[in-house]
Design a protein around this motif. Structure first.
Motif, PDB file in Angstrom:
ATOM      1  N   GLY A   1       7.600 -10.259  -4.088  1.00  0.00           N
ATOM      2  CA  GLY A   1       8.407  -9.524  -2.716  1.00  0.00           C
ATOM      3  C   GLY A   1       9.303  -8.355  -3.673  1.00  0.00           C
ATOM      4  N   TRP A   2       9.795  -8.593  -4.612  1.00  0.00           N
ATOM      5  CA  TRP A   2      10.879  -7.331  -4.352  1.00  0.00           C
ATOM      6  C   TRP A   2       9.657  -6.279  -4.861  1.00  0.00           C
ATOM      7  CZ3 TRP A   2      15.193  -8.032  -3.756  1.00  0.00           C
ATOM      8  CH2 TRP A   2      16.907  -8.845  -3.094  1.00  0.00           C
ATOM      9  N   VAL A   3       8.917  -5.867  -5.141  1.00  0.00           N
ATOM     10  CA  VAL A   3       7.478  -5.391  -5.734  1.00  0.00           C
ATOM     11  C   VAL A   3       7.772  -4.422  -4.284  1.00  0.00           C
ATOM     12  CG1 VAL A   3       5.632  -4.455  -6.903  1.00  0.00           C
ATOM     13  CG2 VAL A   3       6.939  -5.982  -8.375  1.00  0.00           C
ATOM     14  N   GLU A   4       6.936  -5.368  -3.610  1.00  0.00           N
ATOM     15  CA  GLU A   4       6.367  -5.227  -2.539  1.00  0.00           C
ATOM     16  C   GLU A   4       7.971  -3.283  -1.856  1.00  0.00           C
ATOM     17  OE1 GLU A   4       4.232  -7.608  -0.096  1.00  0.00           O
ATOM     18  OE2 GLU A   4       3.449  -8.190  -1.452  1.00  0.00           O
ATOM     19  N   ALA A   5       8.476  -4.141  -1.654  1.00  0.00           N
ATOM     20  CA  ALA A   5       9.779  -4.053  -1.497  1.00  0.00           C
ATOM     21  C   ALA A   5      10.526  -2.685  -1.629  1.00  0.00           C
ATOM     22  CB  ALA A   5      11.320  -5.412  -1.225  1.00  0.00           C
TER      23      ALA A   5
ATOM     24  N   THR B   1       7.558   0.161  -0.921  1.00  0.00           N
ATOM     25  CA  THR B   1       7.648   0.384   0.569  1.00  0.00           C
ATOM     26  C   THR B   1       8.503   1.229   0.857  1.00  0.00           C
ATOM     27  OG1 THR B   1       6.817  -1.751   1.318  1.00  0.00           O
ATOM     28  CG2 THR B   1       8.252  -0.780   2.847  1.00  0.00           C
ATOM     29  N   ALA B   2      10.220   0.945   0.250  1.00  0.00           N
ATOM     30  CA  ALA B   2      11.245   1.647   0.914  1.00  0.00           C
ATOM     31  C   ALA B   2      10.300   3.313  -0.916  1.00  0.00           C
ATOM     32  CB  ALA B   2      12.116   0.911  -0.803  1.00  0.00           C
ATOM     33  N   LEU B   3      10.154   3.029  -1.543  1.00  0.00           N
ATOM     34  CA  LEU B   3       9.548   4.686  -2.300  1.00  0.00           C
ATOM     35  C   LEU B   3       8.730   5.156  -0.977  1.00  0.00           C
ATOM     36  CD1 LEU B   3       9.583   3.316  -5.969  1.00  0.00           C
ATOM     37  CD2 LEU B   3      10.782   5.011  -4.328  1.00  0.00           C
TER      38      LEU B   3
ATOM     39  N   LEU C   1       8.164   9.747   2.854  1.00  0.00           N
ATOM     40  CA  LEU C   1       8.003  10.308   4.295  1.00  0.00           C
ATOM     41  C   LEU C   1       8.957  11.012   4.276  1.00  0.00           C
ATOM     42  CD1 LEU C   1       6.338   7.215   5.227  1.00  0.00           C
ATOM     43  CD2 LEU C   1       4.763  10.221   5.194  1.00  0.00           C
ATOM     44  N   GLN C   2      10.285  10.517   4.374  1.00  0.00           N
ATOM     45  CA  GLN C   2      11.461  10.722   4.802  1.00  0.00           C
ATOM     46  C   GLN C   2      11.265  13.355   4.257  1.00  0.00           C
ATOM     47  OE1 GLN C   2      14.152   7.851   4.263  1.00  0.00           O
ATOM     48  NE2 GLN C   2      14.165   7.539   6.456  1.00  0.00           N
ATOM     49  N   LYS C   3      11.172  12.938   3.318  1.00  0.00           N
ATOM     50  CA  LYS C   3      11.392  13.543   2.838  1.00  0.00           C
ATOM     51  C   LYS C   3      10.424  14.944   3.134  1.00  0.00           C
ATOM     52  CE  LYS C   3      14.100  12.905  -1.906  1.00  0.00           C
ATOM     53  NZ  LYS C   3      13.679  12.350  -3.198  1.00  0.00           N
ATOM     54  N   GLN C   4       8.770  14.227   3.554  1.00  0.00           N
ATOM     55  CA  GLN C   4       8.060  15.516   3.323  1.00  0.00           C
ATOM     56  C   GLN C   4       7.575  15.328   5.058  1.00  0.00           C
ATOM     57  OE1 GLN C   4       6.501  16.954   0.008  1.00  0.00           O
ATOM     58  NE2 GLN C   4       7.160  15.658  -0.605  1.00  0.00           N
TER      59      GLN C   4
END
Length: 74
Positions: free
Chosen positions: A47-51, A54-56, A61-64
């Protein structure tokens, strides 16, 4: 939610598919063990790895492509 469904799926295997002697063909563990194992692994590690992944992805995407996040702003 997925892990709970997978746990149920594994947990019912001994009831559905077994030999004439009652030995499970696919997953030899019952419902309690299968759900606990799936939930434990996902809550503690996956779950932590998925989080983090996803955040990365969202940050990239916010930058690009910031226009993807301008919903409802004209």
């Amino acid at each position: 939610m997925r892990q709970r469904f997978s746990g149920v799926e594994f947990g019912v295997q001994p009831l559905l598919h077994h030999t004439a002697q009652g030995q499970a063909l696919y997953c030899p563990y019952g419902l309690k063990v299968a759900i606990a194992a799936m939930m434990g692994g996902h809550l503690l590690v996956f779950g932590w790895v998925e989080a983090i992944v996803t955040a990365l992805v969202i940050r990239n995407l916010q930058k690009q492509s910031p226009e993807l996040f301008k919903y409802g702003q004209g």
